[in-house]
Scaffold this motif. Structure first.
Motif, PDB file in Angstrom:
ATOM      1  N   LEU A   1       5.843  -6.654   9.545  1.00 27.88           N
ATOM      2  CA  LEU A   1       4.477  -7.131   9.343  1.00 27.88           C
ATOM      3  C   LEU A   1       3.857  -6.345   8.205  1.00 27.88           C
ATOM      4  O   LEU A   1       3.828  -5.113   8.237  1.00 27.88           O
ATOM      5  CB  LEU A   1       3.661  -6.941  10.629  1.00 27.88           C
ATOM      6  CG  LEU A   1       2.333  -7.658  10.710  1.00 27.88           C
ATOM      7  CD1 LEU A   1       2.534  -9.180  10.632  1.00 27.88           C
ATOM      8  CD2 LEU A   1       1.610  -7.317  11.990  1.00 27.88           C
ATOM      9  N   ARG A   2       3.367  -7.088   7.217  1.00 22.86           N
ATOM     10  CA  ARG A   2       2.818  -6.440   6.021  1.00 22.86           C
ATOM     11  C   ARG A   2       1.294  -6.490   6.064  1.00 22.86           C
ATOM     12  O   ARG A   2       0.704  -7.567   6.070  1.00 22.86           O
ATOM     13  CB  ARG A   2       3.341  -7.146   4.778  1.00 22.86           C
ATOM     14  CG  ARG A   2       4.876  -7.099   4.712  1.00 22.86           C
ATOM     15  CD  ARG A   2       5.451  -8.201   3.855  1.00 22.86           C
ATOM     16  NE  ARG A   2       5.021  -9.511   4.305  1.00 22.86           N
ATOM     17  CZ  ARG A   2       5.315 -10.642   3.670  1.00 22.86           C
ATOM     18  NH1 ARG A   2       6.010 -10.626   2.565  1.00 22.86           N
ATOM     19  NH2 ARG A   2       4.893 -11.809   4.151  1.00 22.86           N
ATOM     20  N   ILE A   3       0.702  -5.326   6.134  1.00 24.57           N
ATOM     21  CA  ILE A   3      -0.746  -5.216   6.320  1.00 24.57           C
ATOM     22  C   ILE A   3      -1.387  -4.575   5.097  1.00 24.57           C
ATOM     23  O   ILE A   3      -0.950  -3.513   4.637  1.00 24.57           O
ATOM     24  CB  ILE A   3      -1.058  -4.359   7.571  1.00 24.57           C
ATOM     25  CG1 ILE A   3      -0.420  -4.983   8.821  1.00 24.57           C
ATOM     26  CG2 ILE A   3      -2.569  -4.215   7.746  1.00 24.57           C
ATOM     27  CD1 ILE A   3      -0.552  -4.139  10.067  1.00 24.57           C
ATOM     28  N   GLY A   4      -2.411  -5.221   4.581  1.00 27.76           N
ATOM     29  CA  GLY A   4      -3.232  -4.604   3.561  1.00 27.76           C
ATOM     30  C   GLY A   4      -4.535  -4.123   4.192  1.00 27.76           C
ATOM     31  O   GLY A   4      -5.054  -4.762   5.105  1.00 27.76           O
ATOM     32  N   PHE A   5      -5.048  -3.001   3.691  1.00 28.20           N
ATOM     33  CA  PHE A   5      -6.296  -2.480   4.261  1.00 28.20           C
ATOM     34  C   PHE A   5      -7.142  -1.817   3.182  1.00 28.20           C
ATOM     35  O   PHE A   5      -6.628  -1.204   2.255  1.00 28.20           O
ATOM     36  CB  PHE A   5      -6.033  -1.502   5.395  1.00 28.20           C
ATOM     37  CG  PHE A   5      -5.488  -0.169   4.950  1.00 28.20           C
ATOM     38  CD1 PHE A   5      -4.144  -0.024   4.649  1.00 28.20           C
ATOM     39  CD2 PHE A   5      -6.315   0.934   4.811  1.00 28.20           C
ATOM     40  CE1 PHE A   5      -3.622   1.212   4.231  1.00 28.20           C
ATOM     41  CE2 PHE A   5      -5.804   2.170   4.402  1.00 28.20           C
ATOM     42  CZ  PHE A   5      -4.462   2.301   4.106  1.00 28.20           C
ATOM     43  N   ALA A   6      -8.451  -1.976   3.342  1.00 27.56           N
ATOM     44  CA  ALA A   6      -9.386  -1.288   2.448  1.00 27.56           C
ATOM     45  C   ALA A   6      -9.447   0.168   2.882  1.00 27.56           C
ATOM     46  O   ALA A   6      -9.480   0.482   4.069  1.00 27.56           O
ATOM     47  CB  ALA A   6     -10.763  -1.941   2.534  1.00 27.56           C
ATOM     48  N   ALA A   7      -9.542   1.061   1.924  1.00 29.59           N
ATOM     49  CA  ALA A   7      -9.385   2.494   2.191  1.00 29.59           C
ATOM     50  C   ALA A   7     -10.366   3.008   3.251  1.00 29.59           C
ATOM     51  O   ALA A   7      -9.999   3.807   4.109  1.00 29.59           O
ATOM     52  CB  ALA A   7      -9.559   3.293   0.894  1.00 29.59           C
ATOM     53  N   SER A   8     -11.610   2.524   3.207  1.00 29.28           N
ATOM     54  CA  SER A   8     -12.597   3.068   4.143  1.00 29.28           C
ATOM     55  C   SER A   8     -12.267   2.711   5.582  1.00 29.28           C
ATOM     56  O   SER A   8     -12.767   3.357   6.512  1.00 29.28           O
ATOM     57  CB  SER A   8     -13.999   2.565   3.787  1.00 29.28           C
ATOM     58  OG  SER A   8     -14.043   1.149   3.897  1.00 29.28           O
ATOM     59  N   LEU A   9     -11.426   1.688   5.769  1.00 28.97           N
ATOM     60  CA  LEU A   9     -11.080   1.308   7.144  1.00 28.97           C
ATOM     61  C   LEU A   9     -10.136   2.326   7.779  1.00 28.97           C
ATOM     62  O   LEU A   9      -9.903   2.292   8.989  1.00 28.97           O
ATOM     63  CB  LEU A   9     -10.479  -0.087   7.186  1.00 28.97           C
ATOM     64  CG  LEU A   9     -11.374  -1.173   6.594  1.00 28.97           C
ATOM     65  CD1 LEU A   9     -10.841  -2.548   6.962  1.00 28.97           C
ATOM     66  CD2 LEU A   9     -12.812  -1.016   7.066  1.00 28.97           C
ATOM     67  N   ALA A  10      -9.584   3.188   6.977  1.00 28.51           N
ATOM     68  CA  ALA A  10      -8.808   4.296   7.536  1.00 28.51           C
ATOM     69  C   ALA A  10      -9.736   5.235   8.317  1.00 28.51           C
ATOM     70  O   ALA A  10      -9.283   6.026   9.141  1.00 28.51           O
ATOM     71  CB  ALA A  10      -8.092   5.065   6.434  1.00 28.51           C
TER      72      ALA A  10
ATOM     73  N   ILE B   1       2.396  -0.998   5.462  1.00 32.02           N
ATOM     74  CA  ILE B   1       0.949  -0.851   5.309  1.00 32.02           C
ATOM     75  C   ILE B   1       0.600  -0.453   3.887  1.00 32.02           C
ATOM     76  O   ILE B   1       1.121   0.535   3.385  1.00 32.02           O
ATOM     77  CB  ILE B   1       0.434   0.222   6.299  1.00 32.02           C
ATOM     78  CG1 ILE B   1       0.802  -0.183   7.727  1.00 32.02           C
ATOM     79  CG2 ILE B   1      -1.062   0.414   6.159  1.00 32.02           C
ATOM     80  CD1 ILE B   1       0.983   1.004   8.636  1.00 32.02           C
ATOM     81  N   ARG B   2      -0.284  -1.226   3.252  1.00 30.63           N
ATOM     82  CA  ARG B   2      -0.632  -0.943   1.853  1.00 30.63           C
ATOM     83  C   ARG B   2      -2.142  -0.917   1.689  1.00 30.63           C
ATOM     84  O   ARG B   2      -2.851  -1.806   2.177  1.00 30.63           O
ATOM     85  CB  ARG B   2      -0.106  -2.034   0.926  1.00 30.63           C
ATOM     86  CG  ARG B   2       1.360  -2.294   1.108  1.00 30.63           C
ATOM     87  CD  ARG B   2       1.797  -3.438   0.237  1.00 30.63           C
ATOM     88  NE  ARG B   2       2.906  -4.141   0.866  1.00 30.63           N
ATOM     89  CZ  ARG B   2       3.344  -5.329   0.474  1.00 30.63           C
ATOM     90  NH1 ARG B   2       2.767  -5.946  -0.525  1.00 30.63           N
ATOM     91  NH2 ARG B   2       4.358  -5.886   1.086  1.00 30.63           N
ATOM     92  N   GLU B   3      -2.575   0.067   0.941  1.00 25.39           N
ATOM     93  CA  GLU B   3      -4.000   0.170   0.653  1.00 25.39           C
ATOM     94  C   GLU B   3      -4.359  -0.735  -0.531  1.00 25.39           C
ATOM     95  O   GLU B   3      -3.754  -0.674  -1.587  1.00 25.39           O
ATOM     96  CB  GLU B   3      -4.346   1.629   0.346  1.00 25.39           C
ATOM     97  CG  GLU B   3      -5.799   1.843   0.092  1.00 25.39           C
ATOM     98  CD  GLU B   3      -6.097   3.312  -0.159  1.00 25.39           C
ATOM     99  OE1 GLU B   3      -5.516   4.162   0.534  1.00 25.39           O
ATOM    100  OE2 GLU B   3      -6.895   3.575  -1.072  1.00 25.39           O
ATOM    101  N   MET B   4      -5.357  -1.596  -0.286  1.00 24.07           N
ATOM    102  CA  MET B   4      -5.787  -2.523  -1.332  1.00 24.07           C
ATOM    103  C   MET B   4      -7.268  -2.815  -1.091  1.00 24.07           C
ATOM    104  O   MET B   4      -7.685  -2.961   0.062  1.00 24.07           O
ATOM    105  CB  MET B   4      -5.062  -3.867  -1.220  1.00 24.07           C
ATOM    106  CG  MET B   4      -3.559  -3.767  -1.062  1.00 24.07           C
ATOM    107  SD  MET B   4      -2.884  -5.324  -0.419  1.00 24.07           S
ATOM    108  CE  MET B   4      -2.612  -6.186  -1.916  1.00 24.07           C
ATOM    109  N   THR B   5      -8.010  -2.948  -2.119  1.00 20.92           N
ATOM    110  CA  THR B   5      -9.408  -3.361  -1.938  1.00 20.92           C
ATOM    111  C   THR B   5      -9.466  -4.844  -1.596  1.00 20.92           C
ATOM    112  O   THR B   5      -8.439  -5.532  -1.596  1.00 20.92           O
ATOM    113  CB  THR B   5     -10.233  -3.052  -3.189  1.00 20.92           C
ATOM    114  OG1 THR B   5      -9.600  -3.654  -4.300  1.00 20.92           O
ATOM    115  CG2 THR B   5     -10.326  -1.550  -3.420  1.00 20.92           C
TER     116      THR B   5
END
Lengths: 313, 313
Positions: free
Chosen positions: B98-107, B129-133
């Motif tokens: 499963l490939r998940i993108g997330f905005a940094a602040s959601l960390a 898991i990849r950080e992306m705006t």
DNA sequence: CCGCTCCATACCTCTAGAGATATCAGGCGA
DNA sequence: TCGCCTGATATCTCTAGAGGTATGGAGCGG
């Protein structure tokens, strides 16, 4: 192990479609029409139990199940292509593995040249070379754990095996350098009657052992063996210590020890044979290749001893 | 890539016979009669072009060609069994990637808990898991390079995508610790009118950016942006230097910097949304699993700020 | 709206091979 | 010599699938 569920032809079509992601292009690449490809993929998907491709307007993509199957399919197809090529190469004699047993003393005569020549002519063949005395070689040939044996004094009565003499060589007396007989150029066998002997055990090479004992008997004595040694190098080392004398194939002159003298013997007509052995009905092409190499590669070591080789007192 | 030449069923029979070295035993193990096995092996040998077994009275042995093919056959059969199992697991949602993108602040908010819970429930699933705006996430969802996006202020008009709000949080004012307004517990937005701003560029998250600008407009001013920064941590660091003030989601309080004060704002009704996004028609069971996990996992961060969090002057 | 592209479905023919039964030939041991 | 074991060969039936042609349905762009 369970039966394979997926046909390779379908997996091949799957891989091609996974690369093209277009049924028409993949079908053209496979040289078939589009509907049969569609049917093939459908059949494969039915066998897996999940869709392998997602068909959307304007594009085809892999599903998660398809993404998991793709590397496995690729690997399996490659494994089989490689294995088939290797099997064909082995079957035709271009590659494969040849297992050779050899008696240690043959490392002093025929083995190096033979290996060099064979490797030159058949670089794709892996050689598995093991040192073994004659009796274990015969057993290993019979039970197929080696393909070729290089040994001395082959037996005359092995039903499954064939032998071919590669070369013969005379015997020499092996004396301590300080031995009174070392002063002579040639030794009569009868002169050795009073000395203890160092010999290889009969079990290691029955026919060679019996041949040596027979030579002594013809000269009128039975050798009194003070010590056995399996390797000729060990025999020489023990002779050097003064433990006894020996009779050995001439090629062991190559074992150079200061305190050992090698002398020709009288009578000097006796010779020991070096032979290659193989299973008579073995159809392995590599065996045929090696026999051919042996036939073309016959070094002559029946020349007289050269001056300077022996430690003179 | 060429078409596969060898049928897997024949290879399977070959492997079993190679293990048994007895046609009768192998046939029994395969659950068929001996003659069909004999025929199968013959057919395989015809395809390879060489005998794979040597049939001698009383025993069957592998030929060199057979010995080369055996490991390849074994590997291929195992590769396919593994690949099929993996495909089925992925298709049924027990495994896969499963490939998940997330905005940094959601960390700072939802990501850690969500990942922990998901991994606990679906240990066989690999997470990528990849950080992306936000804007790159939307593009990646559309072109299928990620399966899940975690972002702020989801768009209302994406035809292919669906979104679900996970949580909402209020805004806070981000002030240098020495700023006069830092002495207040709560800051009226209009009070920020005279200060330069540090904000994320609109391109990184258009709707969040526009929401912040809209709050200022409702308070009667347009923020003068002295500096852009893509990460909220960078925004805080610049505020600390006295470069400007900011408005940010409340969760960034977790970024602890000595020289930064976080203050509630008036009016305080506005909230920013955190949402999960996915392709509306994606049938990947892992996506469904993650959406289910999100629904059960709703941490509440709408509590008032706790004493001791801010650097008081 | 029409034409084109793309994939699926329906129906057909043909073939290879899977598995069966019956039988044969060779070798071995009692 | 006979009986048993072992693998091969001959003949048969049946089935799945490979590949074809014809056609249908959906979507897109002009």
């Amino acid at each position: 192990m369970e039966r394979p569920e997926l046909p390779l032809a379908q997996l091949h079509a799957f891989v091609v479609l996974a690369e093209e992601l277009h049924f028409g292009h993949a079908a053209a690449r496979l040289g078939i029409a589009q509907p049969p490809l569609s049917q093939q993929i459908r059949r494969l998907e039915d066998k897996v139990g999940h869709a392998l491709f997602s068909r959307e307007p304007g594009r085809v993509t892999l599903t998660p199940a398809g993404r998991e199957l793709l590397p496995a399919a690729r690997r399996a197809l490659a494994d089989l292509a490689d294995g088939l090529a290797a099997a064909r190469a082995a079957g035709s004699g271009r590659a494969g593995r040849l297992r050779i047993g050899f008696a240690a003393s043959l490392a002093l005569t025929v083995l190096p040249g033979l290996l060099r020549d064979f490797r030159q002519r058949f670089p794709g063949v892996r050689l598995d070379i093991r040192e073994m005395t004659t009796a274990p070689q015969l057993a290993a040939l019979c039970d197929k754990s080696i393909d070729i044996g290089l040994l001395r004094e082959p037996p005359a009565d092995e039903a499954e095996l064939s032998f071919r003499t590669i070369l013969t060589e005379p015997f020499v007396a092996v004396l301590p350098a300080a031995h009174p007989l070392a002063a002579q150029r040639t030794v009569r066998l009868a002169q050795l009657a009073g000395s203890p002997f160092v010999l290889l055990p009969r079990a290691a090479g029955p026919r060679l052992h019996d041949q040596i004992v027979g030579l002594c008997a013809a000269a009128g004595f039975t050798p009194q063996v003070a010590q056995h040694a399996v390797e000729w190098q060990t025999v020489c080392a023990l002779v050097e210590t003064g433990l006894g004398v020996s009779l050995a194939p001439a090629s062991i002159r190559r074992i150079r020890l200061k305190g050992v003298a090698f002398r020709g013997i009288e009578p000097g007509a006796a010779r020991t044979r070096v032979a290659v052995g193989w299973r008579t009905h073995d159809r392995n092409p590599l065996v045929a290749h090696l026999l051919a190499t042996v036939s073309q590669d016959r070094p002559d070591v029946s020349q007289p001893p050269q001056p300077g080789h022996d430690a003179l007192p």
